[in-house]
Design a protein around this motif. Structure first.
Motif, mmCIF file in Angstrom:
data_model
loop_
_atom_site.group_PDB
_atom_site.id
_atom_site.type_symbol
_atom_site.label_atom_id
_atom_site.label_comp_id
_atom_site.label_asym_id
_atom_site.label_seq_id
_atom_site.Cartn_x
_atom_site.Cartn_y
_atom_site.Cartn_z
ATOM 1 N N UNK A 229 0.818 -1.213 0.000
ATOM 2 C CA UNK A 229 0.000 0.000 0.000
ATOM 3 C C UNK A 229 0.848 1.259 0.000
ATOM 4 N N UNK A 230 2.164 1.089 0.147
ATOM 5 C CA UNK A 230 3.058 2.252 0.069
ATOM 6 C C UNK A 230 3.352 2.641 -1.364
ATOM 7 N N UNK A 231 2.986 1.780 -2.352
ATOM 8 C CA UNK A 231 3.231 2.085 -3.743
ATOM 9 C C UNK A 231 4.623 1.696 -4.172
ATOM 10 N N UNK A 232 5.012 2.183 -5.325
ATOM 11 C CA UNK A 232 6.348 1.920 -5.831
ATOM 12 C C UNK A 232 6.981 3.213 -6.317
ATOM 13 N N UNK A 233 8.302 3.268 -6.206
ATOM 14 C CA UNK A 233 9.075 4.423 -6.632
ATOM 15 C C UNK A 233 9.823 4.063 -7.905
ATOM 16 N N UNK A 234 9.872 5.002 -8.842
ATOM 17 C CA UNK A 234 10.641 4.786 -10.058
ATOM 18 C C UNK A 234 10.970 6.124 -10.691
ATOM 19 N N UNK B 265 9.944 0.399 -8.977
ATOM 20 C CA UNK B 265 9.302 0.017 -10.223
ATOM 21 C C UNK B 265 10.316 -0.395 -11.274
ATOM 22 N N UNK B 266 9.846 -0.582 -12.502
ATOM 23 C CA UNK B 266 10.723 -1.035 -13.575
ATOM 24 C C UNK B 266 11.751 0.023 -13.961
ATOM 25 N N UNK B 267 11.366 1.295 -13.900
ATOM 26 C CA UNK B 267 12.290 2.356 -14.321
ATOM 27 C C UNK B 267 13.168 2.749 -13.133
ATOM 28 N N UNK C 22 25.124 7.621 -16.211
ATOM 29 C CA UNK C 22 24.063 6.766 -15.716
ATOM 30 C C UNK C 22 23.396 7.365 -14.483
ATOM 31 N N UNK C 23 22.114 7.149 -14.398
ATOM 32 C CA UNK C 23 21.313 7.545 -13.235
ATOM 33 C C UNK C 23 20.637 6.291 -12.715
ATOM 34 N N UNK C 24 20.721 6.072 -11.422
ATOM 35 C CA UNK C 24 20.088 4.897 -10.847
ATOM 36 C C UNK C 24 19.308 5.285 -9.608
ATOM 37 N N UNK C 25 18.243 4.556 -9.354
ATOM 38 C CA UNK C 25 17.411 4.727 -8.165
ATOM 39 C C UNK C 25 17.644 3.501 -7.283
#
Length: 939
Positions: free
Chosen positions: A349-354, A448-450, A436-439
């Motif tokens: 329920x916290x969702x996803x970050x991307x 998430x996928x991104x 490059x940028x990374x999460x």
């Protein structure tokens, strides 16, 4: 946009407002405070401003022009940044881009703006963008002991505009949103950034910090808009859902004009003062930054603006929470945001970050890459993640600054976060480079996928290309009988004296654009030459397909062939014939701005022709009079006859530059000399409110008093209806409005009168426009609004347009207005009819409006008159093979279209602006055909 009588201007603007007010709850005073001490804000010091304006150059990046400067007083700065493709309300200068900073002390107004100059952005060292910033420091002391006190920052409006009118008809499939500078897919980028910080002296970190950025980038058919909260914000700021996005604002279907605004839905930022102790001081810094980068060049533009359009002073019980003291500069660094904590682990329920879906592609000169982090699929609980950069072909410390930023979302917070990655400018010629940028390091939510992206840095230090093969541009001419034909290709000219083949001077490389037009049409006999296949891009062969066809002009039915050349007269010299008058002896006076010298400097101009269309040598110099009012841009927009046989002209006087024009009035004798009995040497300049004022219309009362009407900038960027009445000697008539000046605020930023008419009872009918609609107003002879007209003296036009320019009153008191509005094929000229009480006459035309599609293209209506038999004559223009022709339209008294005629006067764009009727009932129209133009018809 200034509602001057120049109607063919593309306007670009951008606006945002910042306003500080003080909030306190009712009954918040401590027991020791008296009731009177619990109200009001006591200002001790002034606002301290830190500001700067600069340009962004090819290969060099940001270059400051003025600032950063520290100022403890009001500001009024206008920095010229270079030529502009369009006239813009942001610049308020014809052909010049401007960086502007305006402020007032205390709780007054503030404004910053910037506009990208129009130069070729692909030339080394060229200017291709600009920036303006303003930091305002204000110190307060908390004077009420309860903790529930706050300071509020109110953002009233956000508006960004960008235009790509290069006409390449790009599609999203052909080009990404951001392309390579110097190539077909290059882009425009505009941004506005706001940050609010509150801190106490000596503290390690601010106790409040919030901010965000809105930006737009792309080109025609492919625009991207992003809005998000800054990574250091302690709470959400905004996101793109709060804005209205229109990618085809000019409604042409081209997708070339992007407009983004928040629909006047204000955003209030509340700074809680719980952590500030009673009688302790704290500081507030509001930082505003606007930037533009235009890699498209040529016919493109971008502007950004931040403005507080209202003067609001805190009052009442909500204003004693804090007290102003002298400012402090030292702002502590932002507190590191802690990672979110969730002992039970991530929750669905916290969702996803991307990372955001928009490709991260940035020009080297832009200064910053903007990376978005989004939260979707849920918002319960706090979450966080870390944005990291790592090198690729681009190296940290050389091409970009290595960045590690934690972004945190509180429970319920889904506002995207924007992380700024500084891009480093250099002078090395390089291919596009990437990093490059990374999460990483998600807390309390899943990724998430991104979760990774490649950022591309586009170099702007391109070397000069090797010499390419070049090719000529040419074609054939047929039908030529007259002399004086001149062809032009983007400024390169070729006189043509005979039929047959032609080749324009110079050569073109592959891909280079050419656009061949007729600069001068043949005369003796008069001919109109048109160009076929005249525009395109050079390929790998000489261009020979351009065809120029010439035809002898045919006099349209209805033109008076006894006047000039087949009913038409043009006067050499650049200018606009905005008004036409018939003197009692039959002479024809034309009034408008005329260019003098070079560099588009204008003065009030007037010509006089006899009834046959010949210039009168007894008038001025060879029939022409020009009058300087003290500036480089003095322009006349209307004129009226006086009882002594002379005339009076009104417009704008430009003694202090276009950011502060005045009402300009010149009274002339019958032979064109300024009347020494009026003002100073025949001239009066009226600066109404110390800002920008323009007189668009004039009428002379039977008692000789002169009413000038237009618009006045009563507060920065806010224009109102304005009327000024003068005695016959040029002094202000204090029986009108108490001091001779009357203004009416209709509730929008840009209210302006375009024309006026006098009723037999002395009342004044004014027609004009607001931001969205036509407006009529009627004033009593003393300047008060007539309550029997419309709603308390004013009425909205209700005709779905604000392009209205003329007004006439019939003998029965019916009010007719002329203008233009959209039709099935573009703009059409219209006449709308109103009853004497201001209500639309629904029985006239179609639901009160008579509309005529003259050409199947863009046709315009500008002025009108009513003949003695009740017929209505309207003047304007109709689209044609030579851009446009001057046009006259006749409607029957009920609004039925009767007839129209259109006539070519110059072989170029011809526009009709004003009408008069002579003693024989002949219609005389004045307008523009490169210069002053007249047409006489029997309608």
């Amino acid at each position: 946009m200034l509602l001057r009588r120049t109607h063919h201007v593309v306007a670009i603007a951008a606006a945002l407002a910042a306003l500080i007010v003080i909030a306190a709850p009712a009954a918040a005073s401590p027991p020791s405070a008296s009731p009177s001490a619990a109200t009001g804000v006591h200002q001790v010091g002034k606002t301290l401003n830190v500001w700067g304006v600069g340009v962004i150059t090819q290969g060099l990046g940001a270059v400051g022009l003025k600032g950063p400067l520290f100022v403890n007083q009001p500001l009024d700065e206008h920095i010229d940044l270079g030529p502009a493709a369009f006239k813009s309300p942001a610049s308020q200068r014809l052909g010049r881009a401007t960086g502007t900073v305006l402020t007032e002390n205390g709780f007054g107004q503030s404004l910053i703006e910037t506009e990208a100059p129009t130069l070729d952005p692909h030339q080394p060292g060229a200017v291709k963008g600009s920036y303006t910033f303003l930091d305002q420091y204000r110190d307060y002391r908390k004077d009420v002991s309860p903790q529930k006190q706050s300071v509020q920052i109110k953002l009233d409006q956000v508006l960004l505009d960008m235009i790509d009118a290069n006409g390449q008809h790009l599609t999203a499939a052909e080009c990404p949103v951001v392309g390579t500078p110097g190539q077909r897919c290059s882009s425009i980028r505009t941004s506005a950034k706001v940050e609010v910080v509150a801190y106490q002296k000596g503290a390690q970190h601010p106790f409040f910090e919030v901010g965000g950025t809105i930006y737009a980038e792309g080109h025609e058919h492919a625009w991207f808009v992003g809005a998000g909260t800054s990574s250091v914000s302690m709470r959400p700021f905004w996101d793109s859902a709060e804005f209205d996005v229109n990618g085809d604002f000019d409604q042409t279907g081209s997708g070339r004009h992007l407009k983004v605004d928040n629909g006047f839905r204000p955003l209030t930022i509340t700074i809680p003062l719980d952590s500030v102790r009673f009688q302790h001081t704290f500081d507030v810094r509001v930082s505003l930054d606007v930037r533009t980068v235009d890699d498209r060049g040529l016919e493109s533009a971008a502007a950004a603006r931040i403005v507080d359009p209202q003067r609001i002073v805190p009052s009442g019980s909500a204003t004693r929470a804090v007290q102003r003291v002298s400012p402090k500069f030292k702002v502590p660094p932002a507190a590191p945001r802690p990672a979110a904590r969730c002992p039970k682990g991530p929750s669905a329920r916290a969702g996803q970050l991307q990372l955001g879906s928009q490709p991260v592609t940035v020009g080297e000169a832009s200064g910053t890459a903007l990376v978005m982090v989004t939260r979707t699929g849920g918002s319960r609980g706090a979450t966080s993640a870390v944005v990291r950069t790592s090198g690729g072909s681009a190296r940290s410390g050389r091409d970009f600054t290595a960045t590690r930023t934690l972004v945190r979302f509180e429970s319920g917070d889904t506002s995207p976060r924007i992380v700024e990655i500084p891009i480093l400018e250099d002078r090395a010629v390089e291919s596009p480079e990437s990093f490059q940028i990374s999460l990483t390091d998600p807390r309390c939510a899943r990724l998430g996928q991104r979760r990774a992206a490649t950022a591309m840095i586009l170099d702007d230090d391109q070397p000069a290309p090797p010499p390419a093969p070049t090719f000529t541009i040419g074609g054939t001419v047929d039908g030529l009988q007259g002399s004086g034909l001149v062809l032009s290709n983007l400024g390169t000219e070729l006189p043509v004296s005979a039929n047959g083949s032609f080749t324009l001077p110079g050569t073109h490389s592959v891909g280079e654009r050419y656009e061949v037009n007729v600069k001068s049409q043949p005369r003796n006999p008069d001919q109109v030459c048109t160009v076929e296949n005249g525009a395109g891009h050079a390929t790998n062969a000489n261009v020979t397909k351009i065809a120029v066809h010439c035809q002898t002009s045919v006099i349209p039915s209805g033109l008076d062939t006894t006047f000039g050349s087949g009913g038409r007269v043009t006067t050499p010299g650049n200018g606009d014939g905005n008004a036409v008058l018939i003197q009692p002896d039959g002479h024809i006076i034309t009034v408008g701005p005329r260019e003098v010298g070079v560099n588009f400097h204008f003065q009030f101009g007037a010509t006089r022709h006899d009834s046959a269309g010949n210039l009168d040598p007894s008038f001025g110099t060879g029939g022409v009079v020009t009058t300087s009012l003290g500036g480089n841009d003095d322009k006349a927009f209307d004129a009226a006859l006086t009882s002594d046989g002379g005339f009076v002209a009104v417009g704008q006087a430009d003694p202090a530059g276009l950011a502060n024009t005045d009402f300009g009035i010149v009274r002339y004798t019958a032979n064109g000399q300024p009347n020494p009995a009026f003002g100073t040497g025949g001239i009066v300049r009226s600066d109404l409110f110390g800002r920008d004022d323009v007189a668009n219309a004039v009428a002379v009362q039977p008692d000789g008093k002169i009413v000038a009407a237009g618009l006045a900038e009563t507060t920065p960027s806010n224009f109102d209806f304005a009327l000024v009445r003068y005695n016959p000697d040029g002094t202000l008539d204090h029986s009108f409005g108490g001091d001779g000046i009357v203004t009416t605020d209709l509730g929008t930023f840009h209210d302006g009168i375009t024309d006026i008419a006098l009723q037999p009872d002395g009342k004044i009918v004014a027609v004009g426009a607001t931001d969205q609609d036509a407006v009529l107003a009627r004033y009593n002879p003393d300047g008060t609004l007539d309550p029997t007209f419309g709603t308390n003296g004013t009425t909205l036009g209700g005709i779905n347009t604000n392009e209205v320019h003329g007004v006439a009153i019939t003998p029965d008191g019916t009010i007719l207005i002329a203008g233009s509005r959209g039709g099935p094929n573009g703009l059409d000229p219209i006449v709308a009819s109103y009853a004497p009480n201001g209500k639309l006459n629904l029985g006239f035309g179609q639901s009160g409006v008579a509309q005529a599609d003259l050409s199947g293209g863009t046709d315009l209506g500008d002025d009108l008159l009513v003949k003695p038999n009740g017929d209505i004559i309207l003047v304007g223009s109709a689209a044609s093979t030579t851009v446009s022709d001057m046009a006259l339209v006749r409607f029957k008294p009920d609004g039925t279209l009767d007839t129209f005629l259109a006539a070519d006067l110059s072989g170029f764009g011809d526009f009709g602006h004003a009408l008069a009727i002579d003693s024989q009932g002949r219609i005389v129209a004045a307008g523009t055909a490169g210069g002053f133009a007249l047409m006489r018809a029997l309608l």
